[in-house]
Design a protein around this motif. Structure first.
Motif, mmCIF file in Angstrom:
data_model
loop_
_atom_site.group_PDB
_atom_site.id
_atom_site.type_symbol
_atom_site.label_atom_id
_atom_site.label_comp_id
_atom_site.label_asym_id
_atom_site.label_seq_id
_atom_site.Cartn_x
_atom_site.Cartn_y
_atom_site.Cartn_z
ATOM 1 N N ASP A 170 0.856 -1.182 0.000
ATOM 2 C CA ASP A 170 0.000 0.000 0.000
ATOM 3 C C ASP A 170 0.891 1.230 0.000
ATOM 4 O O ASP A 170 2.064 1.157 0.396
ATOM 5 C CB ASP A 170 -0.878 0.043 1.261
ATOM 6 C CG ASP A 170 -1.990 -0.980 1.231
ATOM 7 O OD1 ASP A 170 -2.443 -1.333 0.126
ATOM 8 O OD2 ASP A 170 -2.403 -1.428 2.323
ATOM 9 N N ALA A 171 0.336 2.348 -0.398
ATOM 10 C CA ALA A 171 1.093 3.598 -0.376
ATOM 11 C C ALA A 171 1.605 3.891 1.037
ATOM 12 O O ALA A 171 2.701 4.425 1.207
ATOM 13 C CB ALA A 171 0.235 4.743 -0.894
ATOM 14 N N SER A 172 0.836 3.493 2.040
ATOM 15 C CA SER A 172 1.250 3.729 3.428
ATOM 16 C C SER A 172 2.460 2.874 3.827
ATOM 17 O O SER A 172 3.108 3.152 4.829
ATOM 18 C CB SER A 172 0.084 3.468 4.386
ATOM 19 O OG SER A 172 -0.330 2.112 4.284
ATOM 20 N N ASP A 173 2.758 1.847 3.040
ATOM 21 C CA ASP A 173 3.908 0.972 3.304
ATOM 22 C C ASP A 173 5.108 1.332 2.428
ATOM 23 O O ASP A 173 5.954 0.495 2.125
ATOM 24 C CB ASP A 173 3.523 -0.489 3.047
ATOM 25 C CG ASP A 173 2.415 -0.970 3.958
ATOM 26 O OD1 ASP A 173 2.380 -0.538 5.128
ATOM 27 O OD2 ASP A 173 1.587 -1.781 3.491
ATOM 28 N N TRP A 174 5.183 2.586 1.992
ATOM 29 C CA TRP A 174 6.221 3.020 1.060
ATOM 30 C C TRP A 174 7.633 2.706 1.557
ATOM 31 O O TRP A 174 8.462 2.220 0.804
ATOM 32 C CB TRP A 174 6.080 4.510 0.765
ATOM 33 C CG TRP A 174 7.131 4.997 -0.182
ATOM 34 C CD1 TRP A 174 8.195 5.794 0.117
ATOM 35 C CD2 TRP A 174 7.234 4.695 -1.573
ATOM 36 N NE1 TRP A 174 8.949 6.012 -1.017
ATOM 37 C CE2 TRP A 174 8.379 5.349 -2.066
ATOM 38 C CE3 TRP A 174 6.473 3.929 -2.458
ATOM 39 C CZ2 TRP A 174 8.781 5.274 -3.396
ATOM 40 C CZ3 TRP A 174 6.864 3.854 -3.786
ATOM 41 C CH2 TRP A 174 8.005 4.513 -4.243
ATOM 42 N N ASP A 175 7.908 2.990 2.820
ATOM 43 C CA ASP A 175 9.263 2.751 3.344
ATOM 44 C C ASP A 175 9.632 1.270 3.253
ATOM 45 O O ASP A 175 10.758 0.927 2.885
ATOM 46 C CB ASP A 175 9.393 3.241 4.787
ATOM 47 C CG ASP A 175 9.343 4.761 4.883
ATOM 48 O OD1 ASP A 175 9.647 5.434 3.868
ATOM 49 O OD2 ASP A 175 9.004 5.277 5.963
ATOM 50 N N GLU A 176 8.686 0.412 3.560
ATOM 51 C CA GLU A 176 8.915 -1.031 3.462
ATOM 52 C C GLU A 176 9.128 -1.451 2.001
ATOM 53 O O GLU A 176 10.021 -2.254 1.696
ATOM 54 C CB GLU A 176 7.723 -1.779 4.060
ATOM 55 C CG GLU A 176 7.916 -3.275 4.138
ATOM 56 C CD GLU A 176 6.707 -3.983 4.736
ATOM 57 O OE1 GLU A 176 6.573 -5.190 4.492
ATOM 58 O OE2 GLU A 176 5.902 -3.330 5.441
ATOM 59 N N ALA A 177 8.336 -0.894 1.093
ATOM 60 C CA ALA A 177 8.488 -1.200 -0.329
ATOM 61 C C ALA A 177 9.860 -0.744 -0.821
ATOM 62 O O ALA A 177 10.529 -1.463 -1.577
ATOM 63 C CB ALA A 177 7.378 -0.524 -1.138
ATOM 64 N N MET A 178 10.294 0.435 -0.404
ATOM 65 C CA MET A 178 11.606 0.938 -0.809
ATOM 66 C C MET A 178 12.738 0.081 -0.235
ATOM 67 O O MET A 178 13.725 -0.188 -0.927
ATOM 68 C CB MET A 178 11.780 2.403 -0.383
ATOM 69 C CG MET A 178 11.136 3.394 -1.324
ATOM 70 S SD MET A 178 11.839 3.395 -3.001
ATOM 71 C CE MET A 178 13.480 4.038 -2.712
ATOM 72 N N ASP A 179 12.602 -0.361 1.013
ATOM 73 C CA ASP A 179 13.630 -1.237 1.598
ATOM 74 C C ASP A 179 13.760 -2.526 0.799
ATOM 75 O O ASP A 179 14.870 -2.964 0.474
ATOM 76 C CB ASP A 179 13.302 -1.565 3.069
ATOM 77 C CG ASP A 179 13.490 -0.376 3.998
ATOM 78 O OD1 ASP A 179 14.165 0.605 3.601
ATOM 79 O OD2 ASP A 179 12.958 -0.425 5.130
ATOM 80 N N GLU A 180 12.627 -3.120 0.468
ATOM 81 C CA GLU A 180 12.628 -4.356 -0.321
ATOM 82 C C GLU A 180 13.198 -4.113 -1.721
ATOM 83 O O GLU A 180 13.981 -4.906 -2.242
ATOM 84 C CB GLU A 180 11.214 -4.916 -0.410
ATOM 85 C CG GLU A 180 11.101 -6.202 -1.203
ATOM 86 C CD GLU A 180 11.727 -7.416 -0.520
ATOM 87 O OE1 GLU A 180 12.083 -8.368 -1.235
ATOM 88 O OE2 GLU A 180 11.868 -7.400 0.720
ATOM 89 N N ALA A 181 12.808 -2.999 -2.328
ATOM 90 C CA ALA A 181 13.296 -2.675 -3.673
ATOM 91 C C ALA A 181 14.803 -2.414 -3.656
ATOM 92 O O ALA A 181 15.520 -2.846 -4.562
ATOM 93 C CB ALA A 181 12.542 -1.469 -4.225
ATOM 94 N N ASN A 182 15.291 -1.722 -2.638
ATOM 95 C CA ASN A 182 16.739 -1.496 -2.526
ATOM 96 C C ASN A 182 17.490 -2.816 -2.396
ATOM 97 O O ASN A 182 18.562 -2.980 -2.990
ATOM 98 C CB ASN A 182 17.056 -0.578 -1.341
ATOM 99 C CG ASN A 182 16.855 0.882 -1.672
ATOM 100 O OD1 ASN A 182 17.301 1.360 -2.709
ATOM 101 N ND2 ASN A 182 16.180 1.600 -0.791
ATOM 102 N N SER A 183 16.924 -3.759 -1.659
ATOM 103 C CA SER A 183 17.545 -5.085 -1.539
ATOM 104 C C SER A 183 17.565 -5.796 -2.883
ATOM 105 O O SER A 183 18.556 -6.437 -3.250
ATOM 106 C CB SER A 183 16.784 -5.950 -0.525
ATOM 107 O OG SER A 183 16.872 -5.392 0.752
ATOM 108 N N GLU A 184 16.474 -5.668 -3.631
ATOM 109 C CA GLU A 184 16.365 -6.292 -4.954
ATOM 110 C C GLU A 184 17.394 -5.698 -5.921
ATOM 111 O O GLU A 184 18.049 -6.419 -6.665
ATOM 112 C CB GLU A 184 14.951 -6.091 -5.500
ATOM 113 C CG GLU A 184 14.684 -6.741 -6.813
ATOM 114 C CD GLU A 184 14.240 -8.188 -6.725
ATOM 115 O OE1 GLU A 184 14.309 -8.867 -7.760
ATOM 116 O OE2 GLU A 184 13.839 -8.632 -5.641
ATOM 117 N N VAL A 185 17.550 -4.391 -5.896
ATOM 118 C CA VAL A 185 18.515 -3.722 -6.770
ATOM 119 C C VAL A 185 19.929 -4.133 -6.395
ATOM 120 O O VAL A 185 20.760 -4.425 -7.257
ATOM 121 C CB VAL A 185 18.337 -2.182 -6.717
ATOM 122 C CG1 VAL A 185 19.491 -1.462 -7.398
ATOM 123 C CG2 VAL A 185 17.012 -1.784 -7.356
ATOM 124 N N ALA A 186 20.215 -4.180 -5.097
ATOM 125 C CA ALA A 186 21.552 -4.559 -4.635
ATOM 126 C C ALA A 186 21.898 -5.994 -5.026
ATOM 127 O O ALA A 186 23.058 -6.307 -5.314
ATOM 128 C CB ALA A 186 21.652 -4.382 -3.119
#
Length: 139
Positions: A87-103
């Motif tokens: 959800d949009a309210s979970d943006w920080d969690e989505a970004m953390d997961e996405a940063n892990s995926e990119v790394a």
């Protein structure tokens, strides 16, 4: 919310993703269809048998390559919000997961393989009241 990536860049990616999806037959089986077509009708379907134009994929891949790692993670997070994974309210969690995926590598291939990339990315932007309306050729 102000995205890290300029909105016109995000909209350009959406436009390229639309072009990429438009040329990719998702569930067309040319072999099966050709078995059911008369010889004179076969010419009409031959365009679907041609190799996909790799130029659009290369442009989309280059657009992703031009992004910084944090921006690529942001694109992925917008897509996940658009898909409903977060959800949009979970943006920080989505970004953390996405940063892990990119790394971990392979994020660009993951995005290119994402069904309806343009639509889910637009929906992700819309969740934050961002839109491509009036930006460039995207409407």
């Amino acid at each position: 919310m102000d995205p890290l990536t300029p909105l016109d860049t995000l909209c350009r990616i959406i436009l390229r993703a639309r072009e990429y999806e438009a040329q990719t037959p998702s569930d067309y089986d040319a072999g099966e269809a050709a078995d059911n077509v008369d010889d004179e009708e076969e010419g009409a379907l031959s365009v679907l048998d041609d190799e996909i134009n790799t130029g659009v994929e290369e442009e989309l891949r280059a657009s992703f390559d031009d992004l910084g790692e944090d921006q690529l993670a942001e694109v992925m997070a917008f897509c996940w919000v658009g898909q409903g994974t977060y959800d949009a309210s979970d943006w920080d969690e989505a970004m953390d997961e996405a940063n892990s995926e990119v790394a971990a590598g392979g994020a660009i291939d993951t995005l290119l393989d994402m069904p309806m990339l343009a639509s889910v990315m637009e929906a992700g932007l819309a969740a934050f009241e961002l839109s491509c309306d009036g930006i460039g050729d995207v409407s």
